[in-house]
Enzyme design. Structure first.
Site, PDB file in Angstrom:
ATOM      1  CD1 TRP A 152     -81.490  17.873 -36.347  1.00 59.40           C
ATOM      2  CD2 TRP A 152     -81.585  19.818 -37.554  1.00 59.40           C
ATOM      3  NE1 TRP A 152     -80.578  19.048 -35.788  1.00 59.40           N
ATOM      4  CE2 TRP A 152     -80.787  19.907 -36.546  1.00 59.40           C
ATOM      5  CE3 TRP A 152     -81.849  20.669 -38.598  1.00 59.40           C
ATOM      6  CZ2 TRP A 152     -80.103  21.055 -36.182  1.00 59.40           C
ATOM      7  CZ3 TRP A 152     -81.320  22.206 -38.473  1.00 59.40           C
ATOM      8  CH2 TRP A 152     -80.147  22.339 -37.309  1.00 59.40           C
ATOM      9  CG  HIS A 172     -83.935  20.546 -32.990  1.00 60.83           C
ATOM     10  ND1 HIS A 172     -82.888  21.417 -33.312  1.00 60.83           N
ATOM     11  CD2 HIS A 172     -84.838  20.929 -33.303  1.00 60.83           C
ATOM     12  CE1 HIS A 172     -83.651  22.519 -34.026  1.00 60.83           C
ATOM     13  NE2 HIS A 172     -84.829  21.976 -34.242  1.00 60.83           N
ATOM     14  NE  ARG A 198     -81.637  15.028 -34.761  1.00 63.62           N
ATOM     15  CZ  ARG A 198     -80.566  15.586 -34.423  1.00 63.62           C
ATOM     16  NH1 ARG A 198     -79.703  15.389 -34.987  1.00 63.62           N
ATOM     17  NH2 ARG A 198     -80.593  16.584 -33.619  1.00 63.62           N
ATOM     18  CB  ALA A 299     -79.380  28.422 -27.418  1.00 64.28           C
TER      19      ALA A 299
HETATM   20  C1  FA5 Z   1     -79.005  20.105 -32.443  1.00 66.09           C
HETATM   21  O1  FA5 Z   1     -79.790  19.372 -32.441  1.00 66.09           O
HETATM   22  C2  FA5 Z   1     -79.068  21.558 -32.184  1.00 66.09           C
HETATM   23  N1  FA5 Z   1     -80.590  21.724 -31.866  1.00 66.09           N
HETATM   24  C3  FA5 Z   1     -78.137  21.942 -31.032  1.00 66.09           C
HETATM   25  C4  FA5 Z   1     -78.026  23.194 -30.450  1.00 66.09           C
HETATM   26  C5  FA5 Z   1     -78.920  23.910 -29.782  1.00 66.09           C
HETATM   27  C6  FA5 Z   1     -77.296  23.966 -31.406  1.00 66.09           C
HETATM   28  C7  FA5 Z   1     -78.749  25.201 -29.392  1.00 66.09           C
HETATM   29  C8  FA5 Z   1     -77.052  25.544 -31.227  1.00 66.09           C
HETATM   30  C9  FA5 Z   1     -77.867  25.941 -30.191  1.00 66.09           C
HETATM   31  P1  FA5 Z   1     -77.350  18.304 -33.356  1.00 66.09           P
HETATM   32  O2  FA5 Z   1     -78.001  17.630 -34.329  1.00 66.09           O
HETATM   33  O3  FA5 Z   1     -75.708  18.290 -33.488  1.00 66.09           O
HETATM   34  O4  FA5 Z   1     -77.660  19.727 -32.954  1.00 66.09           O
HETATM   35  O5  FA5 Z   1     -77.424  17.443 -32.161  1.00 66.09           O
HETATM   36  C10 FA5 Z   1     -76.835  17.696 -30.738  1.00 66.09           C
HETATM   37  C11 FA5 Z   1     -76.378  16.682 -30.046  1.00 66.09           C
HETATM   38  O6  FA5 Z   1     -77.229  15.532 -30.120  1.00 66.09           O
HETATM   39  C12 FA5 Z   1     -75.321  15.789 -30.725  1.00 66.09           C
HETATM   40  O7  FA5 Z   1     -74.027  16.584 -30.171  1.00 66.09           O
HETATM   41  C13 FA5 Z   1     -75.252  14.513 -30.482  1.00 66.09           C
HETATM   42  O8  FA5 Z   1     -74.877  14.419 -28.926  1.00 66.09           O
HETATM   43  C14 FA5 Z   1     -76.649  14.249 -30.104  1.00 66.09           C
HETATM   44  N2  FA5 Z   1     -77.071  13.612 -31.279  1.00 66.09           N
HETATM   45  C15 FA5 Z   1     -77.396  13.858 -32.323  1.00 66.09           C
HETATM   46  N3  FA5 Z   1     -77.985  12.919 -33.296  1.00 66.09           N
HETATM   47  C16 FA5 Z   1     -78.017  11.871 -32.432  1.00 66.09           C
HETATM   48  C17 FA5 Z   1     -78.430  10.417 -32.722  1.00 66.09           C
HETATM   49  N4  FA5 Z   1     -78.972  10.145 -33.729  1.00 66.09           N
HETATM   50  N5  FA5 Z   1     -78.658   9.546 -31.784  1.00 66.09           N
HETATM   51  C18 FA5 Z   1     -77.880  10.235 -30.484  1.00 66.09           C
HETATM   52  N6  FA5 Z   1     -77.586  11.234 -30.357  1.00 66.09           N
HETATM   53  C19 FA5 Z   1     -77.521  12.132 -31.113  1.00 66.09           C
END
Ligand code: FA5
Length: 332
Positions: A152, A172, A198, A299
């Protein structure tokens, strides 16, 4: 013609004007004095036949009376134009269309998501957008210098003087897991919709600020099977279309096992990654002061923007933040 005739007209017209109580009479008055055959018009028209000396005195007097009368008529008319003046209010005319605002598409999608989860018994809670590195990382089993912090890219904030905590824009919605557990006892099931940030390059599917919806269900014997049931029910209702699901193993330090969920709408025939999820890691329970031997939980975190793009066929995430009314006016 004498100057006194203009004075006479002034006196009588002003007197008459005071007694006028509605727009119809006002119009009659206007025609009487200023109309084509009006009293004052006649005086003005006759000026050209007068000797120069008389014209010099009468002309300005008559002209100024005309201006004054026009002004007073206008003022009087504006008194009548309120609704109570009867004459000007035509109840049968179509009303003016009042322009009202439109909710942002992301607000619409967030509301749709919230309503589904609430109907499944989840409570909605809110969390801060400015976080400490403790809740965003450490409490989620990501200590300083852990390589997972690189997952992240973070906007760090300037540290306040004498502060032990480091502040950042949350990357997040997961920090609310420990925040919520610290002040509540299980069993519970919550969702946390909110804005996250981010420090990354933008493209059609990545923004530097976007929205997530976190889910957390904790209790005795909560299992992955419960997660699957909740999530498939959610998507079935959200897309209102038949869909296939795929659960792939994945790594997030705060869950074990961790997984990623893909969905394929029967109408689209294409797999789409929609969320990260997993069973809450024992270390996260410990950070919240829970006994991990007594409890389990799942979660998940889904991208609201990505789901909105799929549901409403929006080809570029940046459209949500461009402020183009042609997009927003399509939503109610
Ligand atoms: C997370 O942020 C974890 N906190 C999710 C999680 C929660 C996992 C609880 C386990 C338990 P990730 O970085 O993959 O995971 O982001 C989750 C979702 O956010 C992605 O599947 C996507 O749909 C969205 N996302 C991530 N980065 C971006 C971005 N830069 N722009 C738009 N959507 C995004």
């Amino acid at each position: 013609m004498e100057k006194t005739s203009v004075e006479g007209v002034r006196k009588s017209s002003f007197e008459e004007l005071t007694g006028i109580k509605d727009a119809k009479h006002l119009e009659r008055f206007r025609v009487k004095y200023l109309g084509r055959n009006g009293v004052l018009t006649a005086i003005l028209r006759s000026l050209k036949d007068l000797p120069l000396a008389e014209r010099r005195t009468l002309g300005p007097a008559a002209n100024s009376l005309r201006n004054e009368l026009e002004k007073r008529i206008k003022e009087k008319l504006s008194e009548f134009s309120s609704v109570s003046a009867g004459d000007f209010f035509d109840a049968s005319r179509p009303g003016k269309k009042v322009k009202i605002g439109h909710p942002h598409p992301l607000a619409v999608v967030e509301r749709e998501m919230r309503e589904i989860f609430e109907s499944l018994g989840f409570a909605t809670v809110d969390g801060p957008e400015i976080e400490t590195d403790y809740y965003n990382f450490d409490a989620l089993n990501i200590p300083p210098d852990h390589p997972a912090r690189d997952m992240w890219d973070t906007f760090w904030l300037k540290e306040p003087k004498n502060s032990k905590a480091k502040f950042l824009l949350r990357t997040h919605t997961s920090p609310m897991q420990v925040r919520f557990m610290e002040s509540h006892q299980p069993p519970f099931q919550i969702i946390v919709p909110g804005r996250v940030f981010r420090y990354e390059a933008t493209d059609v599917s990545h923004e530097i600020n976007f929205y997530q919806l976190e889910g957390l269900m904790v209790g005795k014997g909560v299992s992955l099977a419960n997660f699957k049931a909740v999530i498939e029910e959610f998507f079935k209702r959200f897309f209102n279309k038949p869909a296939d699901f795929r659960y792939r193993p994945s790594y997030f330090p705060f869950v074990e096992p961790g997984l990623e969920v893909d969905i394929k709408l029967k109408t689209e025939n294409k797999w789409l990654e929609v969320m990260g999820a997993g069973m809450v890691h024992p270390r996260v329970f410990e950070a919240a002061g829970y006994n991990p031997r007594e409890l389990t939980g799942f979660a998940f975190g889904m991208g609201v923007d990505r789901l909105a793009m799929i549901k409403y066929k929006i080809p570029d995430i940046r459209l949500f933040y461009a402020g183009d009314l042609r997009l927003t006016t399509q939503f109610k």
